[in-house]
Structure formats: structure tokens, C-alpha cells
Design an enzyme around this catalytic site. Structure first.
Site, mmCIF file in Angstrom:
data_model
loop_
_atom_site.group_PDB
_atom_site.id
_atom_site.type_symbol
_atom_site.label_atom_id
_atom_site.label_comp_id
_atom_site.label_asym_id
_atom_site.label_seq_id
_atom_site.Cartn_x
_atom_site.Cartn_y
_atom_site.Cartn_z
ATOM 1 N N ASP A 20 -6.146 -2.526 6.214
ATOM 2 C CA ASP A 20 -6.803 -3.791 6.571
ATOM 3 C C ASP A 20 -7.939 -4.092 5.598
ATOM 4 O OD1 ASP A 20 -5.089 -3.599 8.791
ATOM 5 O OD2 ASP A 20 -6.593 -2.468 9.904
ATOM 6 N N SER B 181 0.851 -1.189 0.000
ATOM 7 C CA SER B 181 0.000 0.000 0.000
ATOM 8 C C SER B 181 0.886 1.238 0.000
ATOM 9 C CB SER B 181 -0.897 0.012 1.245
ATOM 10 O OG SER B 181 -1.753 -1.108 1.264
ATOM 11 N N GLY C 218 -1.467 4.800 -4.519
ATOM 12 C CA GLY C 218 -1.979 3.540 -5.024
ATOM 13 C C GLY C 218 -1.361 2.316 -4.370
ATOM 14 N N GLY D 35 -0.447 4.420 0.035
ATOM 15 C CA GLY D 35 -1.289 5.542 0.420
ATOM 16 C C GLY D 35 -1.955 6.177 -0.785
ATOM 17 N N ALA D 36 -1.819 7.490 -0.897
ATOM 18 C CA ALA D 36 -2.452 8.214 -2.004
ATOM 19 C C ALA D 36 -1.849 7.862 -3.352
ATOM 20 C CB ALA D 36 -2.329 9.720 -1.759
#
Length: 315
Positions: A252, A220, A225, A222-223
Site C-alpha cells: 500500500d 510488487s 523489487g 517482494g524482496a
């Protein structure tokens, strides 16, 4: 059935505030309480999707009773491991501009007897599991190699393991070859011991983590992708998010979406991205239901934007 293992669950209190001013009295706009812990959140997202899930977790004291009741109310089968200590309580302060401040308690220390009972409870419930998701930090009393032991035992019983942890417990578990690991950018950087400035840096780090023993890496960013690296290839997934309400549990929800869709390949990545994007639009640690998902907004491609700078580079 997706079995989740949360060694250090919590009772999470989330307060939405206009702005957090240090040293001042801050009045909350809303308050909510949720059962917490990374594996618990995975179970909540799986249940919201209408799939069966069993949550294995040590519970103790009044907070533990409350966590069990909240999970039961959400249709989640709970396999509790009674402990002498009280389940921890965490606090999250969500500001109107999307900034989140979290205060996580350390949690109780598990005795040798409680540790063995936790492992035995996982074994008892793993027979019917399509996936076992082991998630979160380890409480006091559990050795950093504890997740590695769970992976080894699960594989001996024919089960597939998804692991979401960090630091030494992650490095120890990689030697046992979990089927998939789900680090965020910070955890990925920590695992390889260097900073990440671009999506290409993250891809290279994910490939190295695979070399350490992971069957697949779902990272992950975050912003920026998500990326998935596995035997059959690598993919990049993203979805636009106009406003972030709370990112508690977004990772999660991402893992839950990935496992719900089979746990491999671009279609599973697309489901993971849809779940993660939906989660950040919801308050507190609310997990997205099918009606919250916008699958049409998700883009998955094998053309990974290697030169794209991360909005939040990790040093």
C-alpha cells in the site's frame, strides 16, 4: 488530492513476538492498533507525505468509530458510509525473524442501500481527485463486478483509477480498463493462471495483464523489487533492505509513493520502491514519512534482469 476507496476496512492489532509457538502462551513485546485496509493504508502514506487525501469507507460499530478517530488523528479526511454491521478487526503477529502471521476477519455484509450509498459517496468526492485508489477485498454483499462499476463511473467523470485487488474482482475490473493495477507476485500469477519463477516471468505476466485491459501494471515482487509496465516502456526498481520488521501495508505504501509522484514513468517507480522499502523497516502497518525514505538507495533501470530467479517463486 488522492481519494481512496476501501470497501472492507479494519481495525488492525499488531503484536511483535520473539517467536510464534503453536499451542503455547506467547507474550507480546509490543502492541499497536492502526486503522487498516489497503485503501486506508494508501491514505495514511499520502497524508504522511504531507499531501491531501480523502478516505471513503463503510464504518460500523465500535471498531468503526475507533478507525475514524485514528484516521482523523493522522490528518486524513474521512468520508464514512454508515453501515449496520461492525467493522472487522484483524490481528497480525510479527516475529523477530521477520515472519508475519495474519488473521483477517471476513467483515460485515453490506445491504443494497449501503452499497449504493458507498458508490454515491465515491462520486461526490471524486470531483477534486487527481487519482482514485480502489483497494482491497470486497465485503459480503458486493458483487465481483463492483470495482468494474467504480472504474466505469470514475472514467465517465474524468478521474484516473488505480486498482489494487485480486482474483475475480481484478479480472472483472480489467474489462473496464483501469489506469493502473498493482498486483503482488502471487496476484499476478493468479491473474494469468501460471507460476512465476523469474523476474522475466513476472514481466511477461504483467504485459499480459496490460493486454487484458490495464493501462499500466505496477507489480510488487517482494524482496525481488518491483516492475512497471506501461505504454512508454518497462522498468525494474529495487532497493536493499537489511532487515524486515513488518511487511504489513508495504504494498500500500508502494502504491501511495507511485501516485504521489504522478503515477507513471521511472521517477514514479523510484518513489514507489523507496516507500515500499521504508515501510518494511517500520513496525506494524506504520506508513513511512519523508524522513524514512532513502531515495539514494533506489535503483531503477530499463535493463530488466529477466533471468533473475525470484527468492519466493509463486506456483
Amino acid at each position: 488530492m488522492i481519494l481512496t476507496v476501501t470497501p472492507n476496512p479494519s481495525l488492525d492489532r499488531t503484536y511483535e513476538v520473539l517467536a510464534l509457538e503453536r499451542g503455547e502462551v506467547v507474550r507480546a513485546e509490543t502492541e499497536r492498533m492502526d486503522p487498516g485496509g489497503k485503501g486506508v493504508n494508501v491514505s495514511r502514506a499520502v497524508a504522511a507525505a504531507g499531501r491531501r487525501t480523502v478516505a471513503v469507507l463503510p464504518l460500523g460499530g465500535a471498531p468503526g468509530v475507533f478507525v475514524a478517530d485514528l484516521l482523523d488523528a493522522q490528518g486524513i479526511e474521512v468520508a464514512p458510509v454508515p453501515i449496520a454491521g461492525a467493522t472487522r478487526s484483524n490481528i497480525a503477529l510479527a516475529e523477530a525473524d521477520g515472519v508475519l502471521t495474519k488473521i483477517n476477519a471476513p467483515g460485515p455484509e453490506l445491504t443494497a442501500r449501503e452499497q449504493e450509498l458507498l458508490l454515491e459517496t465515491v462520486r461526490e468526492h471524486s470531483r477534486d481527485a487527481d487519482w482514485i485508489a480502489c483497494c482491497g477485498s470486497l465485503p459480503g454483499g458486493l458483487a465481483p463486478s463492483w470495482y468494474a462499476d467504480v472504474v466505469t463511473r470514475a472514467h465517465a467523470g474524468g478521474a484516473r483509477i488505480a486498482l489494487d485487488t485480486s482474483g475475480r474482482p481484478l479480472l472483472e475490473a480489467l474489462r473496464a480498463r483501469p489506469d493502473v493495477v498493482k498486483p503482488n507476485a502471487e496476484e499476478l500469477a493468479q491473474a494469468v493462471g501460471r507460476s512465476l519463477a523469474t523476474v522475466g516471468d513476472a514481466l511477461k505476466a504483467a504485459e499480459e495483464v496490460r493486454g487484458m485491459g490495464a493501462g499500466a501494471v505496477l507489480a510488487s515482487l517482494g524482496a525481488d523489487g518491483q516492475i512497471l509496465v506501461e505504454d512508454t516502456g518497462a522498468w525494474y526498481g529495487s532497493a536493499p533492505v537489511d532487515a524486515v520488521r513488518s511487511n504489513v501495508g508495504a504494498g500500500d505504501a508502494t502504491l501511495a509513493g507511485f501516485l504521489i509522484a504522478g503515477g507513471s514513468g521511472p521517477d514514479a517507480l523510484a518513489c514507489a520502491v523507496a516507500h515500499g522499502a521504508a515501510a518494511v523497516r517500520l513496525p506494524g502497518s506504520v506508513m513511512p514519512a519523508p524522513a524514512d525514505l532513502d531515495a539514494a538507495a533506489v535503483t531503477v533501470t530499463a535493463e530488466i534482469p529477466l533471468e533473475r530467479a525470484l527468492k519466493e517463486p509463486v506456483s
